[in-house]
Design an enzyme around this catalytic site. Structure first.
Site: not given
Lengths: 651, 166, 119
Positions: A363, A46, A68
């Site tokens: 960081n 999808h 799908e």
């Protein structure tokens, strides 16, 4: 929008992730038709469908759409899992892989009609079996058809009555908004005979032609080398290209936009030339016309800049995953909040800020946010918060990365810096808290092998700062111990055109981005002080090193030879003009012979042979057609900094 | 032009021929964008000494190399014949100042020989080949190597004595 | 025998235009109506083969009128006439059962084609 190209990279990396999911689960699917697996695969298909239809890769979208459907039917148990279906999924994954690769190479990959047919057949529930077939139809309207979208509505209504519409190219909402030229393509799953469908469509007003889309050849699934792929595709293009559609977006190669920006730059330069040439004429009409021209160029420049703008989302989007991964590794709980991801900036800047941002966020995760235990002890929520935000403010873009972690202590930073030999004790004693924080941007504050919670912040921060300064931007830090740290990056909206000051030094004209100039002052040579022979001036209680540009470039300085002499008696007494450059919190004063004036300049590269000259950031073309080098304030300031440091140390 | 281009199977190759002192040099015409008169250039500090400066070529800033200086000679004196040959190197344009551009020649691939160990004082690595047309020896330059190497060169021409002293 | 057309439009000018366009192309205009109510009355009375129905009209608009006509004769062949920008109304009309639409200002060929197609 012009930035579509920019999404490509992101598209492909993300698409491959989904492909990986599909491929992994397809393996397990064979073993059992577990609902969760089906749900995962369904979600992946999808997402791929949505992404690819958004970016305009309709063949990928079509294939994933059908996948799908099939997955949905398996999930809802309308169909049961068979080895055949599992095999089919494998085939789809391979085919998707091939399509992605081709598309990424800039080739047009076509979905394998035969595979689609088999998928459609497989997804037919038992009672539907063998009756529905997948068909692509290209409907062309007559030229100048009024209310095309209503015609399209009629066509789609008829088709809806005859089967299931699987996909339209362009997408259905574009068709509804009349964003197509004269034709569009509809893929339909139907039990009707194709001729029957065509004859019904032809009966609708203003329909000029309806033809089935035929992909004559199966797109390359076998891997017989890129060359073969290209050839087989090229040979097909002539026949299949007709099936392509007109999009509401025109996809433009990035370099064409660059070229356009360059041309705007040319206009800016030419206007400056005209102004200079026209000055002696003192014609009011000419001035008026030039002013008008200026306005037009400004508008043009803005529109070209807009075209180059892309949302920062494409950089931000990588971070949720990264933070999740890193925090798991570090055993931390972190929530990432993203704000202002639609903020747009120049594509050339977007390309370059990704790495610095990765660094800053890493960081924050590594050193900013504490462990859950530590946070509980500090009576903080054990889930740390990192906020990533972007916004426009007064001609700049600000990107802020804040965490509510442990913050930094300026005194600790100083201690570490002294230990590492980045600064001396004496220097440290003179630093204010604010200046101490700036130490995080200094090279060598910490080494990768020996990361401590505080010093780890310094790893590579010097690089981050220089990247930003190369972009005419800056970075600053605010922190409160125990409460968190915020890094703020400031970036210009665009790189290509900036305001510059033209200065003359020893008969050479240099250009300095206004952004880097703190102030220009005139001083008597008497006020020049010396520290260890290095000339400095005192401006509002601040010692600023004086840097002779010719000397920096290793040449003789005709006017300021005196600066090199220790004996201040020999400095001739006169007034000198100084241009004070600033980068970070550091400054340097450069003697100039003449301030020529301020103008918009277009930054040009000096090319490969001259790329890495220290102190020179590029070149620009002046109004008279001559080239002038652009000074790189960052390097110059850094040089001055070293010298004043030296001097101060040995005083 | 790469060093093995003499071996590439092509019948005729086209070259732009130019002079420095009285040596004749050649550059593959595919590398040459245009040939212009010498323009006033802007000096770039700390550039290699053989780079005379940068010029504005219709809005592009491109470096200009004085080939005489690259060959260890005095700077080219600008005469009516002096030209800048704009060539493409990697993705950049750059200009080469030469004494004169004389002609565009087709050279039979058969007539191009691999570079000798040393010709006119230039080592083989700076030369892609030597073209022989009638009695003339045309030195086909490997521009990329010539401009990216840091080695100091010394062109030795039979006419250098009288030319070099002017 | 030529097909019989009822023209519904509130302006005499547009009725005249349409009449000129379709007369002699194998159609005869059997009647004209000035508004939706009038149209329904005329439809009952004349039983035309084809109706061209303007959308915007006083008293009763084309959409309502169409509903009325289709109630009397579900097989009525109605072509709606619309101005540019009435997209939503046209779609509504088509949904309700109009067979086709033509857009003002009229292109003679398109009008004739539309009528040919549904008759």
């Amino acid at each position: 929008m012009g930035g579509q190209e920019e999404y490509r990279g992101l598209f492909f990396s993300e698409a491959r992730e989904y492909l990986q999911i599909l491929s992994n689960y397809a393996l397990q699917l064979e073993k059992n038709g577990d609902k969760e697996i089906l749900a995962e695969m369904f979600r992946a298909a999808h997402s791929l469908k949505g992404m690819s239809s958004t970016i305009g890769f309709h063949d990928i979208s079509l294939l994933t759409h059908v996948m799908e459907d099939l997955l949905e039917k398996l999930r809802s148990e309308e169909l049961t899992m068979t080895t055949e279906i599992a095999d089919l999924f494998f085939e789809c994954v391979e085919h998707l892989e091939a399509l992605l690769t081709l598309t990424e190479l800039g080739e047009e990959g076509y979905v394998d009609e035969e595979l689609l047919q088999r998928l459609s057949m497989a997804s037919n529930t038992p009672e539907e079996k063998d009756i529905k077939v997948h068909t692509g139809l290209k409907v062309t309207l007559k030229p100048n058809t009024p209310m095309k979208s209503v015609r399209a509505y009629m066509i789609l209504s008829v088709l809806e009555g005859m089967g299931d519409i699987k996909e339209c190219v362009p997408p259905i909402h574009d068709i509804e908004e009349e964003r197509f030229d004269t034709s569009f393509i509809v893929y339909i799953q139907t039990e009707f005979d194709i001729d029957e469908i065509i004859s019904r469509l032809i009966a609708i007003g203003d329909v000029e032609n309806v033809e089935p889309i035929i992909h004559e050849e199966i797109p390359v699934l076998t891997t017989n080398g890129d060359k073969d792929k290209k050839e087989s595709l090229n040979s097909r293009n002539g026949t299949v290209k007709r099936g392509r559609h007109v999009e509401k977006f025109v996809r433009v190669e990035a370099h064409r936009l660059d070229k356009m920006m360059n041309l705007v730059g040319e206009l800016v330069i030419n206007r400056t030339t005209l102004i200079q040439v026209g000055k002696p004429l003192a014609s009011r009409e000419l001035e008026g016309a030039l002013e008008e021209l200026g306005r037009i160029i400004q508008t043009l420049q803005n529109s070209v800049m807009e075209m180059r703008m892309v949302p920062i989302k494409q950089v931000f989007d990588q971070f949720p995953r990264m933070v999740r991964k890193l925090s798991n590794e570090k055993g931390k709980k972190i929530e990432l909040v993203i704000e202002g991801e639609t903020t747009e900036l120049d594509r050339s800047i977007v390309n370059q800020i990704s790495d610095p941002m990765v660094h800053l966020i890493r960081n924050s995760v590594d050193h900013g946010i504490e462990s859950p235990q530590e946070r509980r002890n500090a009576k903080k929520d054990e889930t740390g918060l990192i906020t990533l935000s972007a916004c426009h403010e007064g001609g700049y873009i600000f990107i802020r990365i804040s965490d509510n972690g442990r913050g930094m202590n300026p005194i600790h930073l100083k201690e570490v810096a002294i230990k590492k030999g980045v600064i001396t004790k004496e220097e440290a004693s003179r630093l204010t808290d604010e200046e101490s924080l700036e130490l995080v941007f200094r090279a060598g504050l910490s080494t990768a092998e020996e990361v401590t919670d505080i010093s780890g912040r310094g790893v590579g921060m010097d690089v981050v700062r220089s990247v930003l300064e190369a972009l005419n931007g800056s970075i600053s830090v605010k922190t409160k111990e125990g409460q968190g740290t915020t890094f703020e990056m400031r970036l210009p909206l665009t790189l290509a055109i900036v305001e510059g000051l033209l200065v003359k030094v020893d008969d050479n004209i240099y250009v300095v981005p206004i952004e880097s100039i703190r102030e220009n002052i005139v001083m008597s040579t008497q006020t020049i002080k010396r520290i260890q022979g290095n000339p400095v001036i005192l401006v509002r209680n601040e010692l600023i090193p004086i840097l002779s540009l010719p000397r920096f470039f290793g040449e003789e300085d005709k006017n300021f030879t005196a600066f090199s002499e220790t004996d201040s008696e020999h400095v001739p007494l006169k007034e000198i003009s100084l241009m004070i450059l600033e980068s970070g919190s550091k400054k340097v004063a450069i003697p100039v012979d003449e301030f020529i004036g301020q103008q918009e300049i277009v930054i040009k590269s000096l090319g490969g042979l001259l790329r890495d000259i220290p102190g020179i950031a590029g070149a620009t073309i002046l109004g008279d057609g001559h080239v002038a080098p652009i000074l790189d304030a960052n390097t110059l300031v850094h040089w001055g900094d070293l010298h004043v440091q030296e001097g101060v140390d040995s005083r | 032009m790469n060093t093995d281009s003499y071996a590439v199977a092509r019948l005729m190759m086209q070259f732009v021929i130019f002079n420095i002192i009285n040596e004749e040099f050649a550059i593959d015409i595919k590398k040459v964008k245009e040939i212009i008169r010498v323009k006033k250039s802007t000096r770039v500090p700390q550039a290699p000494s053989f780079i005379q400066g940068v010029i504005n070529l219709r809005g592009d800033v491109i470096p200009v190399v004085d080939l005489r200086k690259r060959f260890g000679l005095d700077a080219t004196e600008i005469t009516n014949e002096t030209r800048t040959v704009i060539v493409e190197m990697r993705d950049d344009l750059l200009g080469l100042i030469v004494d004169a551009v004389t002609e565009v020649l087709r050279i039979d691939e058969e007539e191009i020989e691999p570079p000798p160990k040393n010709i006119a004082g230039l080592k083989a690595e700076y030369i892609s080949g030597v073209g022989k047309v009638d009695e003339r020896l045309l030195i086909i330059l490997n521009i990329e190597k010539l401009l990216t190497s840091e080695e100091r060169l010394k062109l030795e021409s039979k006419d250098l004595g009288k030319e070099g002293s002017r | 025998m030529s097909k019989r057309v009822l023209i519904v439009d509130d302006t005499a000018f547009m009725r005249m235009m349409l009449k000129t366009i379709i007369t002699g192309k194998g159609y005869s205009v059997v009647g004209e109506a000035e508004d939706g109510l009038d149209a329904i009355e005329k439809y009952k009375e004349l039983k035309p083969d084809i109706v061209t129905m303007d959308i915007t009209m006083p008293r009763m608009d084309g959409i309502e009128s169409m509903k009325g006509i289709l109630e009397i004769d579900p097989n009525a062949k109605i072509i709606v006439c619309s101005a540019m920008g009435q997209k939503a109304l046209v779609i509504e009309a088509l949904r309700l059962g109009a067979k086709d639409f033509i857009v003002k200002p009229f292109d003679a060929d398109r009008v004739v084609e539309a009528i040919n197609r549904i008759s």
